[in-house]
Scaffold this motif. Structure first.
Motif, PDB file in Angstrom:
ATOM      1  N   PHE A  98       0.842  -1.193   0.000  1.00 34.12           N
ATOM      2  CA  PHE A  98       0.000   0.000   0.000  1.00 34.12           C
ATOM      3  C   PHE A  98       0.882   1.250   0.000  1.00 34.12           C
ATOM      4  N   TYR A  99       1.873   1.274   0.863  1.00 37.32           N
ATOM      5  CA  TYR A  99       2.746   2.458   0.952  1.00 37.32           C
ATOM      6  C   TYR A  99       3.619   2.601  -0.287  1.00 37.32           C
ATOM      7  N   LYS A 100       4.013   1.478  -0.859  1.00 39.41           N
ATOM      8  CA  LYS A 100       4.792   1.556  -2.100  1.00 39.41           C
ATOM      9  C   LYS A 100       3.957   2.184  -3.205  1.00 39.41           C
ATOM     10  N   SER A 101       2.674   1.819  -3.264  1.00 42.83           N
ATOM     11  CA  SER A 101       1.790   2.384  -4.280  1.00 42.83           C
ATOM     12  C   SER A 101       1.528   3.866  -4.021  1.00 42.83           C
ATOM     13  N   ILE A 102       1.362   4.252  -2.763  1.00 41.37           N
ATOM     14  CA  ILE A 102       1.205   5.672  -2.423  1.00 41.37           C
ATOM     15  C   ILE A 102       2.440   6.442  -2.880  1.00 41.37           C
ATOM     16  N   MET A 159      -7.147  -3.316   3.210  1.00 41.90           N
ATOM     17  CA  MET A 159      -7.059  -4.408   2.254  1.00 41.90           C
ATOM     18  C   MET A 159      -8.354  -5.208   2.150  1.00 41.90           C
ATOM     19  N   LYS A 160      -9.163  -5.216   3.199  1.00 47.21           N
ATOM     20  CA  LYS A 160     -10.419  -5.961   3.189  1.00 47.21           C
ATOM     21  C   LYS A 160     -11.620  -5.055   2.934  1.00 47.21           C
ATOM     22  N   GLU A 161     -11.351  -3.817   2.546  1.00 43.34           N
ATOM     23  CA  GLU A 161     -12.420  -2.846   2.294  1.00 43.34           C
ATOM     24  C   GLU A 161     -12.462  -2.504   0.808  1.00 43.34           C
ATOM     25  N   THR A 164     -12.354   6.627  -9.720  1.00 42.92           N
ATOM     26  CA  THR A 164     -11.597   5.740 -10.595  1.00 42.92           C
ATOM     27  C   THR A 164     -10.629   4.942  -9.721  1.00 42.92           C
ATOM     28  N   VAL A 165     -10.225   3.777 -10.221  1.00 45.58           N
ATOM     29  CA  VAL A 165      -9.312   2.915  -9.471  1.00 45.58           C
ATOM     30  C   VAL A 165      -7.872   3.294  -9.805  1.00 45.58           C
ATOM     31  N   VAL A 166      -7.105   3.625  -8.781  1.00 48.63           N
ATOM     32  CA  VAL A 166      -5.680   3.915  -8.961  1.00 48.63           C
ATOM     33  C   VAL A 166      -4.872   2.636  -8.833  1.00 48.63           C
ATOM     34  N   ASP A 167      -5.165   1.865  -7.800  1.00 47.26           N
ATOM     35  CA  ASP A 167      -4.508   0.574  -7.591  1.00 47.26           C
ATOM     36  C   ASP A 167      -5.470  -0.326  -6.831  1.00 47.26           C
ATOM     37  N   GLY A 168      -6.172  -1.168  -7.566  1.00 51.25           N
ATOM     38  CA  GLY A 168      -7.179  -2.014  -6.950  1.00 51.25           C
ATOM     39  C   GLY A 168      -6.607  -3.043  -5.998  1.00 51.25           C
ATOM     40  N   VAL A 226      -4.383  -2.682  -3.737  1.00 52.34           N
ATOM     41  CA  VAL A 226      -4.178  -2.142  -2.391  1.00 52.34           C
ATOM     42  C   VAL A 226      -5.229  -1.106  -2.016  1.00 52.34           C
ATOM     43  N   LYS A 227      -6.307  -1.026  -2.814  1.00 52.25           N
ATOM     44  CA  LYS A 227      -7.498  -0.237  -2.498  1.00 52.25           C
ATOM     45  C   LYS A 227      -7.218   1.276  -2.421  1.00 52.25           C
ATOM     46  N   ILE A 228      -6.643   1.800  -3.497  1.00 51.89           N
ATOM     47  CA  ILE A 228      -6.442   3.241  -3.640  1.00 51.89           C
ATOM     48  C   ILE A 228      -7.315   3.731  -4.787  1.00 51.89           C
ATOM     49  N   PHE A 229      -8.102   4.770  -4.528  1.00 52.08           N
ATOM     50  CA  PHE A 229      -9.052   5.289  -5.498  1.00 52.08           C
ATOM     51  C   PHE A 229      -8.858   6.797  -5.653  1.00 52.08           C
ATOM     52  N   ARG A 230      -9.398   7.337  -6.775  1.00 54.90           N
ATOM     53  CA  ARG A 230      -9.298   8.775  -7.020  1.00 54.90           C
ATOM     54  C   ARG A 230     -10.663   9.326  -7.363  1.00 54.90           C
ATOM     55  N   LYS A 231     -11.041  10.395  -6.703  1.00 50.18           N
ATOM     56  CA  LYS A 231     -12.329  11.033  -6.923  1.00 50.18           C
ATOM     57  C   LYS A 231     -12.389  11.629  -8.326  1.00 50.18           C
ATOM     58  N   LYS A 232     -13.498  11.430  -9.001  1.00 52.44           N
ATOM     59  CA  LYS A 232     -13.698  12.007 -10.322  1.00 52.44           C
ATOM     60  C   LYS A 232     -13.997  13.498 -10.219  1.00 52.44           C
ATOM     61  N   ILE A 233     -13.803  14.187 -11.318  1.00 55.55           N
ATOM     62  CA  ILE A 233     -14.093  15.621 -11.346  1.00 55.55           C
ATOM     63  C   ILE A 233     -15.588  15.854 -11.172  1.00 55.55           C
TER      64      ILE A 233
END
Length: 281
Positions: A91-95, A254-256, A268-272, A274-281
Motif C-alpha cells: 500500500f505504501y509503495k503504491s502511495i 485491504m479488506k475494504e 476511478t481505481v488507482v490501484d485495486g 491495495v485499495k487506492i481510489f481517485r475522486k472524479k471531477i
C-alpha cells in the motif's frame, strides 16, 4: 438466564440488555455504535465482560453508568487497535509511486488519516512524505474516536520490540533511507523524531457523528469500516467524498472496497490491489 445474541457459547448478554447498552453509550457518553457490525461488537463486549468478570448485561450497564474510568477501559476494548508502521507495505509503495508524484504538483497538501489509532501508520506516511521532499508543505490531520489513542499517538513513543518488524516493512514499501534515522532509542521504547511528527495535528473525531472539517487531497481510512454495517459504511464514504478535493485520493484497508458501495461510480481505481481510489471531477 435470558436468551442471548452473540458468538459466546456461554450466554452473557440478552437482546434487551444489548439495546440498553447501546442506548447508554449513545445518550450518556455520546458514542453511537448502532451502525457497527453486531457480531463484531458483541465479540468485543463479551471479551470485556470476561476480562472484568462481569456476569451479565445488567451488571455491565450499571458498572459503565457509574464509573467513567471503567467506561474508558471498555471503549479501548471495543474500538479495535490493530496497527503497525508501514502496515501492508505494498500500500505504501503504491502511495509513494502513484499518489505522491501527483500531490507534489500542489503548493499545499492536506491529508486526513481517519482512525489513526496510536499513530504508527501516520508516522509511516510522514516518512514517505519526508523522503519525497513533501512533508514541509503538508498538513496531516490524524483522528480517532478514542481520545486515549490520540494522546498516545501525540507523544510519538512506540515500543522498541516492534522496530525489527517495522524496519522490514519500511524496506518492503520501497523506502530508500535508513529507518533508524527517524527515531531515537529510549530503553525499551523509541521516540519518533520531532521533524517527522511536527506536521501532524492529532484530534479526536467520531466518523459516525462528526462532520468534515477541511478539504483534503488525500484521505486514508484503513481497516476501520470493516467493523461497520453497510449503511454506516455508505454514510462514512459520503463524508469522505464531501471532504475530498476534486481528483483527490482515497486509501482504504485491504479488506475494504468501494465496489459494492453507492459511491463506486464517483471514483476511478488507482490501484485495486491495495485499495487506492481517485475522486472524479
Amino acid at each position: 438466564m435470558n436468551n442471548v445474541i452473540g458468538l459466546n457459547p456461554k450466554p452473557q448478554l440478552s437482546s434487551q440488555d444489548f439495546e440498553q447498552l447501546l442506548h447508554l453509550l449513545h445518550h450518556v457518553y455520546g458514542y453511537d455504535f448502532s451502525g457497527y457490525s453486531k457480531a463484531s461488537l458483541l465479540r468485543r463486549i463479551h471479551k470485556f465482560m470476561d476480562t472484568h468478570e462481569v456476569s451479565n448485561g445488567q451488571q455491565l450497564i450499571q458498572l459503565l453508568a457509574g464509573d467513567t474510568s471503567t467506561f474508558h477501559s471498555f471503549l479501548e476494548t471495543i474500538t479495535v487497535n490493530v496497527t503497525e508502521m508501514f502496515r501492508d507495505p505494498g500500500f505504501y509503495k503504491s502511495i509513494r509511486e502513484k499518489v505522491l508524484p501527483i500531490l507534489a504538483t500542489y503548493p499545499q497538501i492536506n491529508i486526513w488519516h481517519a482512525g489513526c489509532s496510536t499513530g504508527e501508520e501516520v508516522f509511516s506516511l510522514c516518512i514517505l512524505l519526508h523522503e519525497a521532499g513533501l512533508l514541509h508543505r503538508t498538513r496531516i490531520y490524524a483522528t480517532d474516536i478514542n481520545a486515549s489513542y490520540v494522546e498516545k499517538a501525540r507523544t510519538g513513543v512506540l515500543p522498541m520490540a516492534h522496530m525489527r518488524e517495522y524496519t522490514l516493512n519500511y524496506l518492503q514499501s520501497g523506502c530508500t533511507g535508513d529507518f533508524s534515522d527517524y527515531y531515537t532509542a529510549l530503553y525499551d521504547h523509541v521516540l519518533i523524531h520531532k521533524e517527522i511528527r511536527e506536521r501532524v495535528v492529532f484530534l479526536q473525531h467520531n466518523l459516525v457523528t462528526d462532520r468534515s472539517f477541511n478539504e483534503f487531497q488525500l484521505i486514508l481510512c484503513r481497516n476501520v469500516m470493516i467493523y461497520f454495517n453497510k449503511q454506516l459504511q455508505n454514510k462514512v464514504l459520503k463524508l469522505f467524498h464531501e471532504s475530498l478535493s476534486s481528483l483527490g485520493f482515497l486509501g482504504l484497508g485491504m479488506k475494504e472496497s468501494l465496489l459494492f458501495s453507492e459511491h463506486r461510480s464517483k471514483y476511478t481505481v488507482v490501484d485495486g490491489s491495495v485499495k487506492i481510489f481517485r475522486k472524479k471531477i
